[in-house]
Design a protein around this motif. Structure first.
Motif, mmCIF file in Angstrom:
data_model
loop_
_atom_site.group_PDB
_atom_site.id
_atom_site.type_symbol
_atom_site.label_atom_id
_atom_site.label_comp_id
_atom_site.label_asym_id
_atom_site.label_seq_id
_atom_site.Cartn_x
_atom_site.Cartn_y
_atom_site.Cartn_z
ATOM 1 N N GLU A 195 11.745 -9.685 20.512
ATOM 2 C CA GLU A 195 10.508 -10.316 20.069
ATOM 3 C C GLU A 195 10.746 -11.158 18.825
ATOM 4 O OE1 GLU A 195 7.792 -7.152 19.602
ATOM 5 O OE2 GLU A 195 7.376 -6.924 21.762
ATOM 6 N N THR A 196 11.637 -10.700 17.941
ATOM 7 C CA THR A 196 11.938 -11.472 16.740
ATOM 8 C C THR A 196 12.579 -12.809 17.101
ATOM 9 O OG1 THR A 196 12.267 -9.428 15.499
ATOM 10 C CG2 THR A 196 13.169 -11.437 14.552
ATOM 11 N N LEU A 197 13.463 -12.833 18.095
ATOM 12 C CA LEU A 197 14.081 -14.088 18.541
ATOM 13 C C LEU A 197 13.038 -15.020 19.144
ATOM 14 C CD1 LEU A 197 16.581 -15.803 18.984
ATOM 15 C CD2 LEU A 197 17.005 -14.543 21.119
ATOM 16 N N GLU A 198 12.122 -14.466 19.935
ATOM 17 C CA GLU A 198 11.056 -15.293 20.505
ATOM 18 C C GLU A 198 10.188 -15.875 19.400
ATOM 19 O OE1 GLU A 198 8.829 -13.092 23.308
ATOM 20 O OE2 GLU A 198 10.566 -12.571 24.550
ATOM 21 N N GLN A 199 9.821 -15.053 18.418
ATOM 22 C CA GLN A 199 8.999 -15.550 17.312
ATOM 23 C C GLN A 199 9.738 -16.618 16.514
ATOM 24 O OE1 GLN A 199 7.988 -12.069 15.080
ATOM 25 N NE2 GLN A 199 6.673 -11.206 16.704
ATOM 26 N N HIS A 200 11.040 -16.424 16.352
ATOM 27 C CA HIS A 200 11.837 -17.430 15.635
ATOM 28 C C HIS A 200 11.798 -18.776 16.366
ATOM 29 C CE1 HIS A 200 15.259 -19.453 13.779
ATOM 30 N NE2 HIS A 200 15.772 -19.597 14.993
ATOM 31 N N CYS A 201 12.020 -18.750 17.682
ATOM 32 C CA CYS A 201 12.020 -19.992 18.459
ATOM 33 C C CYS A 201 10.641 -20.638 18.459
ATOM 34 C CB CYS A 201 12.488 -19.716 19.884
ATOM 35 S SG CYS A 201 14.227 -19.204 19.999
ATOM 36 N N GLU A 202 9.602 -19.805 18.607
ATOM 37 C CA GLU A 202 8.245 -20.361 18.608
ATOM 38 C C GLU A 202 7.911 -20.969 17.246
ATOM 39 O OE1 GLU A 202 3.686 -19.023 19.814
ATOM 40 O OE2 GLU A 202 5.303 -17.544 19.742
ATOM 41 N N THR A 203 8.319 -20.308 16.165
ATOM 42 C CA THR A 203 8.065 -20.847 14.817
ATOM 43 C C THR A 203 8.804 -22.159 14.616
ATOM 44 O OG1 THR A 203 7.775 -18.604 13.951
ATOM 45 C CG2 THR A 203 8.237 -20.362 12.358
ATOM 46 N N GLU A 204 10.062 -22.220 15.057
ATOM 47 C CA GLU A 204 10.842 -23.446 14.918
ATOM 48 C C GLU A 204 10.204 -24.593 15.698
ATOM 49 O OE1 GLU A 204 13.614 -24.186 13.081
ATOM 50 O OE2 GLU A 204 13.151 -22.272 12.127
ATOM 51 N N PHE A 205 9.686 -24.282 16.889
ATOM 52 C CA PHE A 205 9.063 -25.354 17.680
ATOM 53 C C PHE A 205 7.748 -25.803 17.052
ATOM 54 C CE2 PHE A 205 6.320 -26.983 21.002
ATOM 55 C CZ PHE A 205 7.138 -27.906 21.611
ATOM 56 N N ASN A 206 6.914 -24.841 16.644
ATOM 57 C CA ASN A 206 5.613 -25.201 16.055
ATOM 58 C C ASN A 206 5.780 -25.962 14.743
ATOM 59 O OD1 ASN A 206 4.134 -24.019 18.123
ATOM 60 N ND2 ASN A 206 4.109 -22.019 17.128
ATOM 61 N N MET A 248 12.326 -24.032 31.514
ATOM 62 C CA MET A 248 12.033 -22.598 31.494
ATOM 63 C C MET A 248 12.992 -21.936 30.504
ATOM 64 S SD MET A 248 10.561 -19.792 32.431
ATOM 65 C CE MET A 248 9.582 -20.244 33.865
ATOM 66 N N PHE A 249 12.430 -21.240 29.491
ATOM 67 C CA PHE A 249 13.234 -20.594 28.457
ATOM 68 C C PHE A 249 13.233 -19.085 28.650
ATOM 69 C CE2 PHE A 249 12.463 -24.582 26.205
ATOM 70 C CZ PHE A 249 13.709 -24.811 25.651
ATOM 71 N N GLU A 250 14.401 -18.502 28.393
ATOM 72 C CA GLU A 250 14.545 -17.049 28.357
ATOM 73 C C GLU A 250 15.294 -16.695 27.071
ATOM 74 O OE1 GLU A 250 14.047 -13.162 29.924
ATOM 75 O OE2 GLU A 250 13.297 -15.072 30.672
ATOM 76 N N MET A 251 14.726 -15.805 26.231
ATOM 77 C CA MET A 251 15.359 -15.401 24.977
ATOM 78 C C MET A 251 15.909 -13.987 25.129
ATOM 79 S SD MET A 251 12.908 -17.713 24.481
ATOM 80 C CE MET A 251 12.497 -19.178 23.526
#
Length: 441
Positions: A195-206, A248-251
């Motif tokens: 979940e931390t990796l997903e949040q990191h990627c989402e934060t970087e994109f936003n 399609m992304f998979e973390m």
């Protein structure tokens, strides 16, 4: 020893081998020869001027001496008788003056020769001085080059030391960052790490969504109707609604303390299935698995040999892979628009053909049904016609029989009926007789 004759004074003088070799060397030197000739020409000119001046002076003195001698001779002759001693004295004085003049001319000639020798020595000194200056300049250039080499070597050493310090600092920072990440991952569960990796990627994109991906869609994949789903779906379209690119992304990540270690290969097949089911063009696995793999640590890795349009990247390449795929898709956007237009036209033609085919099928069905019913009606009509024909024939037969019956009935008379039957004849006769009476009553 060599005999050398001076080209100017034609005087022969001897010189040893060293001097002769030095003169030959000087003669070979074109520049020195030119300078020597110039110096010798100037010396010769000075010499000639001195000789001419001395000659003119000597001539003048000789003329004056001759004039004086003539006067004295005249005086002596006039005073010859005065005494032999006076005459001898006058002759001695005249000879003394001439000798003095001769000695003076010889001294001037010797001085001219000395000046010529001085000029030669001066030329040689000048040549030696020039050679010394050239040697000094060469030594100075060599010293300057040596100084430049030493300075370059020093600068190289300083640059190497600076680079070494810089890379040592970067390596130390990286080791510290790795240690912090390991410490952080050690405190997180496997689910929390993912979940931390997903949040990191989402934060970087936003963080760059508003400036770089204003019309992009980047949300979690919540559609699990097929039994599987990815983590995130990225889609971007142009103003006309034509899709530019979809990913399609998979973390994937795991804690260092996880007992069963996973590899990136374990998730590629499911990711390809999710990409296909969700209609995405590309699939990207953002992974921290296999942290010691040189292949995945080197950058963006394509796995096209296993699954089409699929990449495996580290989190630091999350934004770059989107940018690369998006920019590559932008180059083919024109062709995609044209292809979408052709597909739309093809869909319209297909829909028209489908509707036409449906109409033709329905019309054929209705025509077949109507044709069968029409044929049934025709058959029924034919049957009815046959039945009516039979009925007609039956009616025609009945009419004929009725006509025959009528003819027979018309042909029946009481006479014929009572013929051969006396009883009936008597009855008819009786009835006939009673009939009028009753009519009267």
């Amino acid at each position: 020893m060599h005999d050398i004759i001076c080209p100017h004074c034609s005087k022969a003088f001897k010189i040893d081998e060293a001097g002769y070799a030095d003169i030959l060397k000087q003669v070979r030197d074109e520049t020195f020869e030119q300078q020597l000739h110039e110096r010798l020409a100037l010396a010769e000119k000075d010499k000639r001027s001195a000789v001419e001046l001395a000659t003119a002076k000597a001539a003048s003195e000789s003329q004056r001496a001759a004039a004086a001698k003539d006067a004295e001779i005249q005086g002596l002759r006039a005073r010859l008788d005065a005494g032999e001693v006076a005459r001898k004295l006058a002759v001695a004085e005249a000879l003394s003056a001439v000798e003095k003049q001769r000695d003076l001319l010889q001294q001037q000639l010797a001085q001219a020769q000395l000046d010529q020798q001085s000029a030669a020595r001066l030329a040689e000194a000048l040549r030696a001085n020039e050679l010394q200056q050239a040697a000094a300049a060469k030594d100075a250039e060599i010293a300057r080059l040596k100084d430049g080499l030493e300075r370059a070597a020093l600068e190289k050493q300083l640059a190497e030391k600076s680079l070494k310090d810089k890379y040592d600092t970067q390596i130390k920072d990286r080791d510290d960052a790795i240690e912090r990440l390991r410490d952080m991952k050690a405190r997180l569960s496997t689910k929390m790490v993912g979940e931390t990796l997903e949040q990191h990627c989402e934060t970087e994109f936003n963080r760059i969504r508003a400036t770089a991906f204003a019309r992009a869609y980047f949300e979690k994949d919540n559609d699990a109707r097929s039994g599987s789903k990815g983590d995130y779906i990225f889609r971007e379209s142009d103003e006309a609604g034509t899709e530019i690119v979809s990913i399609m992304f998979e973390m994937k990540n795991e804690s260092d303390g996880t007992a069963t270690k996973k590899s990136n290969e374990d998730f590629l097949k499911e990711l390809d299935r999710d990409r296909t089911e969700k209609g995405c063009e590309y699939a990207v696995l953002v992974s921290l698995l296999e942290p010691d793999s040189e292949l995945y640590n080197g950058g963006i890795v394509d796995v096209f040999h296993r699954y089409p349009k699929m990449y495996v990247v580290r989190p630091q390449f999350f934004i770059p892979i989107i940018t690369l795929l998006r920019n590559a898709a932008m180059n083919s956007l024109k062709y995609k628009s044209e292809l979408a237009l052709v597909k739309a036209q093809s869909v319209d033609i297909t829909n028209f053909e489908n509707e036409l085919e449906t109409f033709k099928t329905a019309f054929a069905k209705n025509y077949d049904l109507a044709s069968r019913r029409f044929q049934t009606a025709i058959d029924e009509i034919d049957k009815s016609i046959d039945h009516l024909q039979k009925t007609k024939e039956a009616l025609l037969g009945t009419d004929r029989n009725l006509r025959l019956a009528n003819d027979k009935a018309q042909d029946v008379t009481i006479k014929k009926l009572t013929r051969g039957n006396p009883t009936m004849a008597a009855k008819f006769a009786e009835t006939k007789n009673e009939g009028p009476a009753e009519g009267g009553a």
